[in-house]
Design a protein around this motif. Structure first.
Motif, short mmCIF file in Angstrom:
data_model
loop_
_atom_site.label_atom_id
_atom_site.label_comp_id
_atom_site.label_asym_id
_atom_site.label_seq_id
_atom_site.Cartn_x
_atom_site.Cartn_y
_atom_site.Cartn_z
N SER A 33 0.81 -1.22 0.00
CA SER A 33 0.00 0.00 0.00
C SER A 33 0.84 1.27 0.00
N ARG A 34 1.99 1.23 0.70
CA ARG A 34 2.76 2.45 0.85
C ARG A 34 4.21 2.09 1.16
N VAL A 35 5.14 2.94 0.70
CA VAL A 35 6.56 2.81 1.02
C VAL A 35 7.04 4.16 1.53
N LYS A 36 7.65 4.16 2.70
CA LYS A 36 8.14 5.40 3.29
C LYS A 36 9.59 5.24 3.72
N VAL A 37 10.34 6.35 3.62
CA VAL A 37 11.71 6.41 4.12
C VAL A 37 11.76 7.47 5.20
N GLU A 38 12.17 7.08 6.38
CA GLU A 38 12.20 8.00 7.52
C GLU A 38 13.62 8.12 8.06
N GLY A 39 13.94 9.32 8.54
CA GLY A 39 15.22 9.54 9.19
C GLY A 39 16.30 10.11 8.29
N ALA A 40 16.03 10.23 6.99
CA ALA A 40 17.04 10.74 6.06
C ALA A 40 16.69 12.15 5.65
N LYS A 41 17.70 12.89 5.19
CA LYS A 41 17.47 14.23 4.67
C LYS A 41 16.62 14.13 3.40
N PRO A 42 15.85 15.19 3.08
CA PRO A 42 14.92 15.09 1.94
C PRO A 42 15.58 14.65 0.64
N ALA A 43 16.74 15.24 0.30
CA ALA A 43 17.39 14.88 -0.96
C ALA A 43 17.84 13.42 -0.94
N THR A 44 18.39 12.98 0.19
CA THR A 44 18.83 11.59 0.30
C THR A 44 17.64 10.65 0.32
N ALA A 45 16.55 11.04 1.00
CA ALA A 45 15.37 10.20 1.08
C ALA A 45 14.79 9.92 -0.30
N GLU A 46 14.83 10.92 -1.18
CA GLU A 46 14.31 10.73 -2.54
C GLU A 46 15.14 9.70 -3.30
N ARG A 47 16.47 9.74 -3.14
CA ARG A 47 17.31 8.76 -3.80
C ARG A 47 17.09 7.37 -3.21
N LEU A 48 16.92 7.29 -1.90
CA LEU A 48 16.70 5.99 -1.26
C LEU A 48 15.35 5.40 -1.68
N GLN A 49 14.34 6.26 -1.79
CA GLN A 49 13.03 5.78 -2.21
C GLN A 49 13.10 5.14 -3.59
N ALA A 50 13.95 5.68 -4.45
CA ALA A 50 14.07 5.13 -5.80
C ALA A 50 14.73 3.76 -5.78
N LEU A 51 15.47 3.42 -4.70
CA LEU A 51 16.13 2.12 -4.62
C LEU A 51 15.20 1.01 -4.15
N ALA A 52 14.04 1.37 -3.65
CA ALA A 52 13.09 0.35 -3.21
C ALA A 52 12.69 -0.52 -4.40
N GLN A 53 12.86 -1.83 -4.28
CA GLN A 53 12.60 -2.73 -5.40
C GLN A 53 11.12 -3.01 -5.60
N GLN A 54 10.31 -2.63 -4.66
CA GLN A 54 8.86 -2.73 -4.82
C GLN A 54 8.24 -1.37 -4.52
N LYS A 55 7.36 -0.94 -5.41
CA LYS A 55 6.67 0.33 -5.23
C LYS A 55 5.19 0.11 -5.37
N PRO A 56 4.37 0.85 -4.62
CA PRO A 56 2.92 0.66 -4.70
C PRO A 56 2.38 1.00 -6.09
N ASN A 57 1.19 0.54 -6.37
CA ASN A 57 0.53 0.89 -7.63
C ASN A 57 0.32 2.40 -7.68
N SER A 58 0.58 2.98 -8.84
CA SER A 58 0.45 4.43 -8.99
C SER A 58 -1.03 4.81 -9.06
N THR A 59 -1.32 5.96 -8.51
CA THR A 59 -2.70 6.47 -8.51
C THR A 59 -2.81 7.81 -9.21
N PHE A 60 -1.67 8.41 -9.58
CA PHE A 60 -1.70 9.72 -10.23
C PHE A 60 -0.97 9.62 -11.55
N PRO A 61 -1.55 10.13 -12.62
CA PRO A 61 -2.82 10.86 -12.69
C PRO A 61 -4.03 9.94 -12.85
N LEU A 62 -3.79 8.62 -13.03
CA LEU A 62 -4.88 7.67 -13.20
C LEU A 62 -4.70 6.53 -12.19
#
Length: 849
Positions: A33-62
């Protein structure tokens, strides 16, 4: 609400609840349902989020999962498998019956492959609706562990050597579902079949460089590397970063390759990090190892350079003829290209050290000539008795192979436009002749003819306009100047362009207009992305040989009552000017890069009018084809900046800021000639006049898309229609062009994929044009610092793009959100409709910006 309506609503809610994606899960499975990265700086968190090998189904824009689920309700794999088997059996029988007829068998095999491939695709990936959506992402704990390890490695590569990453599966997930209210349940609930994955990051303090050392065994290489330290990407005090270290290795490789080290590779460069001296510190040592053979890296010099200008041609029993110029040998069966011209494009020379940069520059220069299909440069090491005795030196023989393009190239285009509710066909014919005079010149001829719908400038009735045109264009591969150009300029790909064009426009029952233009341009490249154009001569003659009397009366009414300068567009004008353009564009044709675009344009015109035009200028009440040409002086400047942010491989956030200003340099004194030929002595006026075509306009498919082309503005001035007695009515006039002297505009757009070559976009546009001089008849049109920010028009909408790579077709639907010219309430979004005065449909080719 009636009982039937309530029942229908409950049925709808029940259908929505019944279509829960959880029904697609097997026992023991959970939906991510959701993937979150906590404890990292915003710029680093964005890069770490991209490394997650599973991502939830997209809801935007459809909502991709909902689309997949909808398609699954129509999905019957048994029926598809049965159909697949039937098709295979059917075609196998037909192929057997075809016997030895190879042509028929080939056709049947192709048909069988086409049919079975379609059915197999439906079996593997679902039906067409399912493929528009996304299959549910089933949570896999093994992928979460792998993602945790990847994130830990990434943090250490960024200097967080004391960092740690852990993950937790939060089950159940707390959700908010407002539709549950209709089933008399709380909208807040937890779902044990949904998983929220939280990656908890502990970065701790990053490590920084306190010392940068070098260990280079080759003294000659050491001198060059140490001399380039000011350009190094590594600095004392910077945070340890393996990505930057990799870039530094590439920099050292390119540095040495550009100074003659043909054999040098990035693998010779390694860096050692020592963190044992003090907490949070790194001592970094750059090590450049010796080659596997010998004690020193070899420095290469070019011995010979051969240029083959007809590579790919083979003539048995015939040797290529050789011409020599500046120690370069030019080989061809028949020499068609001037060796003087080709010599200017060579950045590599015999006797000079090898340089990767000069090699690439030479290839680019030859490609820019538009004379060759391809050009490649190869190097051969000189061995044996001809090789230098010194082991630190080497010789290279270079060969440039250039395959000539076709001398004549003809292009014919047919198409149609749909503008102002009218369909208009058009055709273009272009003929390109290469190497016209033997000096790699390009001569182009073009003819164009077409019909295009156009909205009337004074009423709502569209007309079909006839447009005929011709142009001739000659491009020379060097600056055409009265002195000898320096060879140094050749690296900037200098070109001279001479262009002449003629355009004839005929709007039935309105006017006929001609435009003859001649330009002389100097063009050169500062880099691959940056181009300059200097136009010392731009001469244009505009004439209106015929104008309808009724149409003229309407234009005169607009000029007299509302001071609209549209009538001046039918003056007989002579417009001399010179201009300069700077264009930087790091994107490609399909705008698939993370890039920037900046165009600066400056133009000054009419400075010479004092030599052939005396004031006052006589203006006819009724312009005619025999009126003398008028010239107005002016200065114009425009700027256009665009930024393309690549969010994912197929999603982009793009914004654009543009503006401009135009102003007459001096006043023009005018006198009016009456229809009987007499001059009215009391009509003398002093005005700041510019050619009508040089004004700035807003609105249209590449501007503020909710407004018709050139119809937005000016300022907050409201344009009304007038009746036959010149009395102002209460009906607004959306069909008059609004020329302005100042333009400010901005656009933001989110681009995303929908399916295959179909792309989508959500956008918002803002902008307007203003006058720089006061106009008492157009209240609100003048630019004022304390008001202009409240006069920006705002439009938003949705776009569809068919991206065929070589061609992009675009449909944008935009509606007015805020209309500064509206009387009363200016929030036009409250009056939303699909009427043409509220919502605009824009068809176009290519992206709007």
């Amino acid at each position: 609400m009636t009982r039937t309506a309530v029942g229908g609503l409950l049925l709808l809610v029940g259908g929505v609840v019944g279509c829960s994606p959880l029904r697609l899960l097997q026992p023991g499975q959970h939906l991510l349902s959701r993937v979150k990265v906590e404890g990292a700086k915003p710029a680093t968190a964005e890069r770490l989020q991209a490394l997650a090998q599973q991502k939830p189904n997209s809801t935007f824009p459809l909502p991709k999962l909902a689309i997949y689920q909808l398609g699954r309700s129509f999905y019957n794999p048994e029926r598809i498998q049965r159909k697949l088997d039937e098709d295979r059996t059917h075609y196998d029988q037909l192929i057997k019956a075809a016997g030895t007829d190879s042509a028929q068998v080939g056709k049947l095999l192709s048909r069988r492959e086409r049919h079975t491939r379609r059915h197999q695709l439906a079996l593997d990936k679902g039906n067409a609706i399912m493929r528009l959506g996304e299959a549910p992402v089933i949570y896999d704990s093994a992928l979460t562990r792998a993602s945790t390890e990847q994130m830990a490695v990434f943090l250490k590569s960024k200097g967080y050597f004391r960092s740690s990453v852990s993950s937790t599966d939060t089950v159940p997930t707390r959700l908010f579902s407002p539709f549950r209210i209709f089933t008399l349940r709380s909208p807040f609930h937890t779902d044990s079949q949904r998983v929220t994955v939280v990656y908890q990051v502990v970065e701790n303090q990053p490590f920084h460089y306190t010392q940068l050392d070098y260990n280079i065994g080759d003294s000659a290489v050491a001198r060059r590397v140490l001399a380039s330290q000011p350009q190094s990407l590594l600095r004392v005090g910077d945070q340890y970063d393996e990505e930057v270290i990799g870039q530094e290795r590439s920099r050292i490789e390119n540095l040495l390759k550009n100074q003659g080290y043909f054999d040098f590779r990035e693998q010779y460069v390694s860096l050692e990090a020592d963190t044992s001296f003090a907490p949070g510190t790194v001592r970094l040592r750059t090590i450049i190892s010796k080659p596997s053979r010998g004690e020193f890296h070899r420095l290469y010099t070019i011995r010979n350079l051969n240029v083959i200008t007809d590579a790919g041609l083979v003539r048995f029993g015939q040797q290529r003829d050789t011409l020599e110029r500046d120690s370069v040998k030019y080989l061809a069966y028949r020499h068609r290209f001037s060796t003087r011209t080709l010599d200017r494009k060579l950045a590599i020379r015999p006797g000079e050290p090898y340089s990767l940069q000069n090699t690439q520059l030479t290839q680019r220069q030859f490609a820019n000539l538009d004379m060759f299909r391809f050009s490649t440069i190869t190097y051969r090491r000189v061995r044996g008795a001809d090789a230098p005795a010194d082991s630190t030196r080497g010789l290279l023989d270079a060969t440039l192979n250039a395959s000539p393009a076709k001398r004549y190239q003809e292009t014919t285009e047919f198409g149609g436009t749909y503008v102002a509710s009218l369909v208009g066909p058009f055709s273009n014919v272009r003929l390109k002749i290469r190497n016209v005079f033997g000096g790699a010149e390009v001569l182009e001829f073009g003819l164009r003819a077409g019909f295009e719908g156009q909205r009337s400038a004074v009423d709502a009735n569209p007309t079909l306009t006839t447009q005929l045109g011709a142009n001739v264009n000659l491009v020379l591969p060097q600056f055409l100047v009265p002195w000898r150009a320096n060879r140094f300029l050749a690296r900037y790909n200098p070109r001279t362009r001479l262009n002449g064009s003629y355009t004839f426009v005929n709007r039935p029952d309105f006017y006929q207009r001609t435009n003859i233009e001649a330009t002389y341009d100097y063009i050169w490249q500062r880099s691959v992305y940056h181009q300059y154009v200097l136009t010392p001569f731009d001469l244009s003659i505009i004439r209106t040989p015929n104008i309808d009397e009724g149409y003229f009366q309407q234009l005169q009414q607009l000029a007299n009552i509302q001071n609209t300068p549209l009538l001046r567009s039918f003056d007989n004008l002579f417009v001399p000017s010179f201009s300069a353009t700077s264009l930087y564009n790091s994107n490609d044709f399909n705008e698939t890069r993370d890039g920037r675009y900046l165009r600066l344009f400056a133009e000054i015109g009419g400075l010479t009018r004092g030599l052939y035009q005396q004031q006052p200028v006589v203006v006819s009440t009724r312009p005619g084809p025999n009126d003398r040409l008028k010239t107005y002086d002016f200065a114009k400047f425009t700027v256009d900046y665009r930024r393309y942010h690549k969010l994912t491989p197929q999603t982009y956030f793009v914004y654009r800021l543009s503006g401009g200003a135009i102003r007459s340099l001096t006043h023009t004194t005018t006198l009016t000639r009456n229809e009987d030929g007499s001059i009215d002595p009391n009509s003398e006026k002093k005005q700041l006049l510019v050619p009508y075509d040089k004004y700035l306009f807003a609105g249209g498919s590449s501007s503020v898309r909710a407004w018709k082309p050139r119809r937005l503005g000016t300022g907050s001035y409201t344009q009304y229609k007038f009746d036959e007695n010149n009395n102002k009515t209460t009906e607004r006039n959306y069909d008059i062009e609004q020329p302005g002297e100042l333009l400010l505009e901005g656009n933001v757009e989110y681009r995303f994929p929908i399916y295959s070559f179909i792309k989508g976009a959500l956008f918002t546009d803002v902008g307007n044009v203003w006058l720089l001089q006061n106009d008492s008849s157009r209240v609100g049109a003048q630019f004022k610092f304390n008001k202009f920010y409240r006069q920006f028009a705002v439009g938003s909408g949705f776009g569809l793009r068919l991206d065929f790579s070589f061609l992009i077709l675009r449909l944008d639907i935009a509606t007015k959100v805020y209309d500064p010219t509206a009387p009363g309430n200016k929030w036009a979004i409250r009056r939303i409709s699909f009427g043409e005065n509220q919502t605009a449909f824009n068809l176009g080719i290519g992206y709007p910006f």
